[in-house]
Design a protein around this motif. Sequence first.
Motif, PDB file in Angstrom:
ATOM      1  N   LEU A  64       0.810  -1.216   0.000  1.00 44.62           N
ATOM      2  CA  LEU A  64       0.000   0.000   0.000  1.00 44.62           C
ATOM      3  C   LEU A  64       0.849   1.276   0.000  1.00 44.62           C
ATOM      4  O   LEU A  64       0.508   2.250  -0.674  1.00 44.62           O
ATOM      5  CB  LEU A  64      -0.929   0.013   1.209  1.00 44.62           C
ATOM      6  CG  LEU A  64      -2.055  -1.033   1.218  1.00 44.62           C
ATOM      7  CD1 LEU A  64      -2.854  -0.945   2.510  1.00 44.62           C
ATOM      8  CD2 LEU A  64      -2.978  -0.843   0.010  1.00 44.62           C
ATOM      9  N   LEU A  65       1.918   1.274   0.758  1.00 42.86           N
ATOM     10  CA  LEU A  65       2.715   2.484   0.938  1.00 42.86           C
ATOM     11  C   LEU A  65       4.001   2.495   0.126  1.00 42.86           C
ATOM     12  O   LEU A  65       4.567   3.559  -0.133  1.00 42.86           O
ATOM     13  CB  LEU A  65       3.074   2.644   2.423  1.00 42.86           C
ATOM     14  CG  LEU A  65       1.944   3.111   3.334  1.00 42.86           C
ATOM     15  CD1 LEU A  65       2.246   2.773   4.776  1.00 42.86           C
ATOM     16  CD2 LEU A  65       1.746   4.608   3.172  1.00 42.86           C
ATOM     17  N   GLY A  66       4.484   1.327  -0.265  1.00 47.09           N
ATOM     18  CA  GLY A  66       5.760   1.229  -0.947  1.00 47.09           C
ATOM     19  C   GLY A  66       6.876   0.880   0.013  1.00 47.09           C
ATOM     20  O   GLY A  66       6.650   0.630   1.205  1.00 47.09           O
ATOM     21  N   TYR A  67       8.121   0.905  -0.487  1.00 41.45           N
ATOM     22  CA  TYR A  67       9.260   0.494   0.327  1.00 41.45           C
ATOM     23  C   TYR A  67      10.545   0.992  -0.320  1.00 41.45           C
ATOM     24  O   TYR A  67      10.586   1.335  -1.513  1.00 41.45           O
ATOM     25  CB  TYR A  67       9.285  -1.032   0.475  1.00 41.45           C
ATOM     26  CG  TYR A  67       9.197  -1.798  -0.826  1.00 41.45           C
ATOM     27  CD1 TYR A  67      10.338  -2.153  -1.545  1.00 41.45           C
ATOM     28  CD2 TYR A  67       7.949  -2.170  -1.349  1.00 41.45           C
ATOM     29  CE1 TYR A  67      10.246  -2.863  -2.739  1.00 41.45           C
ATOM     30  CE2 TYR A  67       7.853  -2.876  -2.541  1.00 41.45           C
ATOM     31  CZ  TYR A  67       9.005  -3.217  -3.222  1.00 41.45           C
ATOM     32  OH  TYR A  67       8.905  -3.908  -4.408  1.00 41.45           O
ATOM     33  N   ALA A  68      11.608   1.046   0.483  1.00 36.44           N
ATOM     34  CA  ALA A  68      12.906   1.488  -0.017  1.00 36.44           C
ATOM     35  C   ALA A  68      13.466   0.463  -0.996  1.00 36.44           C
ATOM     36  O   ALA A  68      13.468  -0.737  -0.736  1.00 36.44           O
ATOM     37  CB  ALA A  68      13.873   1.678   1.151  1.00 36.44           C
ATOM     38  N   GLY A  72      15.923   4.551  -3.446  1.00 42.50           N
ATOM     39  CA  GLY A  72      14.768   5.446  -3.534  1.00 42.50           C
ATOM     40  C   GLY A  72      13.552   4.778  -2.926  1.00 42.50           C
ATOM     41  O   GLY A  72      13.619   3.655  -2.411  1.00 42.50           O
ATOM     42  N   TRP A  73      12.428   5.503  -2.980  1.00 42.10           N
ATOM     43  CA  TRP A  73      11.185   4.938  -2.459  1.00 42.10           C
ATOM     44  C   TRP A  73      10.385   4.369  -3.627  1.00 42.10           C
ATOM     45  O   TRP A  73      10.001   5.088  -4.535  1.00 42.10           O
ATOM     46  CB  TRP A  73      10.366   5.992  -1.721  1.00 42.10           C
ATOM     47  CG  TRP A  73       9.262   5.370  -0.918  1.00 42.10           C
ATOM     48  CD1 TRP A  73       7.942   5.303  -1.242  1.00 42.10           C
ATOM     49  CD2 TRP A  73       9.399   4.714   0.337  1.00 42.10           C
ATOM     50  NE1 TRP A  73       7.244   4.638  -0.274  1.00 42.10           N
ATOM     51  CE2 TRP A  73       8.122   4.253   0.722  1.00 42.10           C
ATOM     52  CE3 TRP A  73      10.476   4.441   1.189  1.00 42.10           C
ATOM     53  CZ2 TRP A  73       7.880   3.567   1.910  1.00 42.10           C
ATOM     54  CZ3 TRP A  73      10.250   3.760   2.373  1.00 42.10           C
ATOM     55  CH2 TRP A  73       8.976   3.334   2.725  1.00 42.10           C
ATOM     56  N   ASP A 430      22.544  -7.853  -8.042  1.00 43.31           N
ATOM     57  CA  ASP A 430      22.717  -6.958  -9.190  1.00 43.31           C
ATOM     58  C   ASP A 430      21.804  -5.734  -9.119  1.00 43.31           C
ATOM     59  O   ASP A 430      21.757  -4.967 -10.074  1.00 43.31           O
ATOM     60  CB  ASP A 430      22.439  -7.734 -10.483  1.00 43.31           C
ATOM     61  CG  ASP A 430      21.037  -8.301 -10.555  1.00 43.31           C
ATOM     62  OD1 ASP A 430      20.723  -8.966 -11.543  1.00 43.31           O
ATOM     63  OD2 ASP A 430      20.242  -8.069  -9.617  1.00 43.31           O
ATOM     64  N   HIS A 431      21.090  -5.536  -8.013  1.00 46.41           N
ATOM     65  CA  HIS A 431      20.166  -4.399  -7.981  1.00 46.41           C
ATOM     66  C   HIS A 431      20.046  -3.807  -6.578  1.00 46.41           C
ATOM     67  O   HIS A 431      18.974  -3.474  -6.138  1.00 46.41           O
ATOM     68  CB  HIS A 431      18.787  -4.835  -8.489  1.00 46.41           C
ATOM     69  CG  HIS A 431      18.295  -6.112  -7.886  1.00 46.41           C
ATOM     70  ND1 HIS A 431      18.379  -7.308  -8.530  1.00 46.41           N
ATOM     71  CD2 HIS A 431      17.725  -6.374  -6.688  1.00 46.41           C
ATOM     72  CE1 HIS A 431      17.861  -8.270  -7.776  1.00 46.41           C
ATOM     73  NE2 HIS A 431      17.470  -7.725  -6.650  1.00 46.41           N
ATOM     74  N   ALA A 432      21.147  -3.732  -5.873  1.00 46.04           N
ATOM     75  CA  ALA A 432      21.088  -3.199  -4.506  1.00 46.04           C
ATOM     76  C   ALA A 432      20.680  -1.728  -4.507  1.00 46.04           C
ATOM     77  O   ALA A 432      21.001  -1.000  -5.421  1.00 46.04           O
ATOM     78  CB  ALA A 432      22.455  -3.337  -3.840  1.00 46.04           C
TER      79      ALA A 432
END
Length: 432
Positions: A64-68, A72-73, A430-432
């Motif tokens: 619902l809110l997203g995450y780091a 970025g967010w 590969d995507h930190a």
Amino acid sequence: MTGPRSTPFTRRTLLASTAAVAAGTSLGAAPIVRTPNQERKKIALIGTEVRTHSHAQHFIDRFLLGYAWKGGWHRPEVDLVSLYIDQYPEGDLIRDQAARFDVPIYPSIADSLTMGTGSLAVDGVVVIGEHGRYPRNEMGQTRYPRYDFFKQIVSVFEQSGRSVPVFNDKHLSTKWAECVEMVEDAKRLDFPFLAGSSLPVTWRLPAVDMPYDANLTESVCVGYGGADSYDFHGLETAQCMSERRNGGEVGIASVQALRGKAVWDRVEQRETTTRLFLAALSRSHTLPVVNGYPTDPPSIEWARRNFPNAFAYFIEHRDGFKTTLFMCPVQDFTYAGLIGDEDRIVSCQMHLPMPGRSATTADFFNPLVHHIERMVIENKAPYPAERTLLTSGMTLAGVTSLFREGQVVETPEMEVRYTVSDESFYVNADHA
């Protein structure tokens, strides 16, 4: 299985609370306006309970809110549009969150998947059957309703004539036949099925994976927590490395669980296991200390003194490969594996920024939520459900052996063969 609800949350109360939020009253929070987009995938979440730091809360808030993510967010690329929650304990969080984001809570799993249309109306389903008040069996295992939830979802798929990706948090069931049936249902109805722990996909310290097709001979994990709960995370930690060995996974022949002195007596007879235990332990940042530092360099004798009540699972695979899980009073999960032809140890820590210790948010769930998003969008699971089928079986056999005071549990039924791709899925691969 439907557990007791302290306060029933009906469609009428949902509409009333949603209206209150829209009017700016009662709940005291302005609604977040979400613009509908027909091209975005929609998911339903089925959970047991939602309170602070329950698993369902970790997933729902991120959707619902997203995450780091990637510095970025990240706003989720799928929309959580429907909920079914089985129990409402004191401290429930979901009713306020559902009202704030205008996400309906339905009275049944079928209703949450069909959303009043009479047919499947979502593009993915997330099942969080962890936490809540449910019965325990004679061995102390909590009978969470993951299998029951899953079968209700499958029933909607069958009635609708189509299926969508499903994620199941943690192990599949406390009964082997039910675990097998869940994986077979996914194959029969041809939908991507992702399951298991957050540990295989969290950050690793250092950022290493087992070389693909390596001549791996043994895996060891050192973790913490209780049986039929955190032991599962340790087994997933080991298995996500072990499955990359030459020939892939071929299944489990037997499991023996020992506790206390018997653990260290056994380990002293196994040179490779001792090497790997000490290598994994050396990746820990939470060793027991006196006056701020360990009393001596770690050794088996040191472990006897410091971990007198540890328990361990000694697992024999059908090809002679060995997995050993040590559950000790540390506060992290570490891994070590031996590549036999090189006599080289690969080791790391699975990073868990845990609320209450080193973090305020359990962000080791971020990469797992990311993989769920990608599965729903791409209609493809990143790794096979057979991993979690097997770790569910290992957990069951380990708990059984503990209950039987160290009896070896033969597991001819666990002839689970599978292979994985050479791709790595942990977050800093590969995507930190």
